[in-house]
Design an enzyme around this catalytic site. Sequence first.
Site, PDB file in Angstrom:
ATOM      1  N   ALA A 122      28.539 -80.200 -82.990  1.00  0.00           N
ATOM      2  CA  ALA A 122      28.322 -80.790 -84.320  1.00  0.00           C
ATOM      3  C   ALA A 122      28.971 -79.894 -85.358  1.00  0.00           C
ATOM      4  O   ALA A 122      29.407 -78.781 -85.044  1.00  0.00           O
ATOM      5  CB  ALA A 122      26.826 -80.897 -84.602  1.00  0.00           C
ATOM      6  N   LYS A 123      29.066 -80.347 -86.567  1.00  0.00           N
ATOM      7  CA  LYS A 123      29.510 -79.490 -87.675  1.00  0.00           C
ATOM      8  C   LYS A 123      28.980 -80.070 -88.964  1.00  0.00           C
ATOM      9  O   LYS A 123      28.786 -81.294 -89.085  1.00  0.00           O
ATOM     10  CB  LYS A 123      31.034 -79.423 -87.733  1.00  0.00           C
ATOM     11  CG  LYS A 123      31.548 -78.184 -88.418  1.00  0.00           C
ATOM     12  CD  LYS A 123      31.533 -76.984 -87.483  1.00  0.00           C
ATOM     13  CE  LYS A 123      32.010 -75.718 -88.158  1.00  0.00           C
ATOM     14  NZ  LYS A 123      32.129 -74.619 -87.180  1.00  0.00           N
TER      15      LYS A 123
END
Length: 444
Positions: free
Chosen positions: A133-134
């Site tokens: 994720a980011k």
Amino acid sequence: MRRADEEQYGSVSIEERTKRMAAAKETRRKSKPNPFTEVQKKIASICRQLNIPEGISARLQVCEREFIVNFPVLMDDGSYKIFTGYRIQHNDTRGPAKGGIRYHPDVDLDEVRALAVWMTLKTAVVNIPYGGAKGAVACNPKELSLQELERLTRRYANDIAIIIGPEMDIPAPDVGTNPQIMAWIMDTYSMHKGYSVLGVVTGKPLEVGGSRGRFEATGRGCMICARLASRHLGRELKNATVAVQGFGNVGATTAKLLAQEGCKIIAVSDSSGGIYNPKGIDIAKAIGYKAETGKVLGFKDTENITNADLLALKCDILVPAALEHQIHAGNADRVKAQLIIEGANGPLTTEAADILHDKNVFIVPDILANAGGVIVSYFEWVQGIQSFFWSEEEVNQRLTSVMENAFAEVLDVSEHRDVEMRDAAYMLAIQRVASAMMIRGIYP
Ligand code: NAD
């Protein structure tokens, strides 16, 4: 409107300034290659080489969940400003999504998507039980007061709280964020729950469940990769000359640890420019100077150079540890280092990597080289869940062992399939994620 904007836009109206700033940002965005399109192409090509089913390849080329928030922040002058934030989960097949939060004025949706994909591949290549994720907020943290930064962080944390959590998605620091910001996110999330939730973010200060060794982990992983790559190439790490672009968490720590290994750090840089001394720079003192002055320029016994000059210096090892696409088709030919350790995420464009491979440069790719951070983040999460904390020595030993295993596995794929290290790392990672996806099947 903040100080730098005032200087650039003088006394024009707020609407006109906002319009001009948006136009300037759009021009900067269009002039950069799109990292998400590049990584999509790479995944498609690797999946074809591995005979991975089309459906799995298609799923890996999109992000599972994309969340955008536009939220107000009360500024110190009494006005409100709207900020845009992102949290993107690419894939959580192998475990909770995991990835940093970036505060930078130029971030956009495709950049955050690419960073999320790289996290899935990174956690898979070093074989820790996470997805990718980011997150990001388009802002310049250097132009916010501490109080504004805290209000922005808490509101962003509040708005993404419905999709993060220790079993779901665990943020960490990235460019422009730090342990204090992680503490504010942990506190905001814990206030919602009514009890302290240590496992919701990693990279926290030690006082609130951080792990020993986390701050230096990414740089330590880069140093370990430099050591392993030098050994593989039959070269001495001791006395090797090194240039490091970016003097933040990753760059400064890598420079410090490589200097401790006996390397000569001849140049370092940050966003304001670089410094050079062919006899070697005293890195411990340069870190102190940067903390005091906010930049490396002007450090004693060095001459100023540009970031472009730094990348083209004659040296044994180059560590690009700033941002994406710093080495591209336009400057790759000028690089003289024979070993590149990708400290940053995506510092080389695909074209630049091809040019450098043709010149026989050995490149340790980002998803392997800078994985030390997420490995110790994983240790931090495990320690937080167990409420049982390890010594720094234990953390560093375990980190070294995971990095050494991953490096050996990538090298093995590289030699057996006769591909360079980047493709080998992608093959190992994509095969792991694809196998997990096939075993789990599709719901319903
Ligand atoms: P940071 O904010 O601590 O440092 C970034 C540094 O790069 C600063 O010194 C900044 O001045 C410099 N910089 C920015 N633009 C530059 C330019 N054009 N030329 C030269 N220097 C420039 O960020 P960080 O955490 O060190 O992250 C650096 C890179 O490493 C990013 O790509 C990030 O995604 C990646 N990364 C970070 C971690 C981590 O644990 N912090 C883990 C994995 C990957």
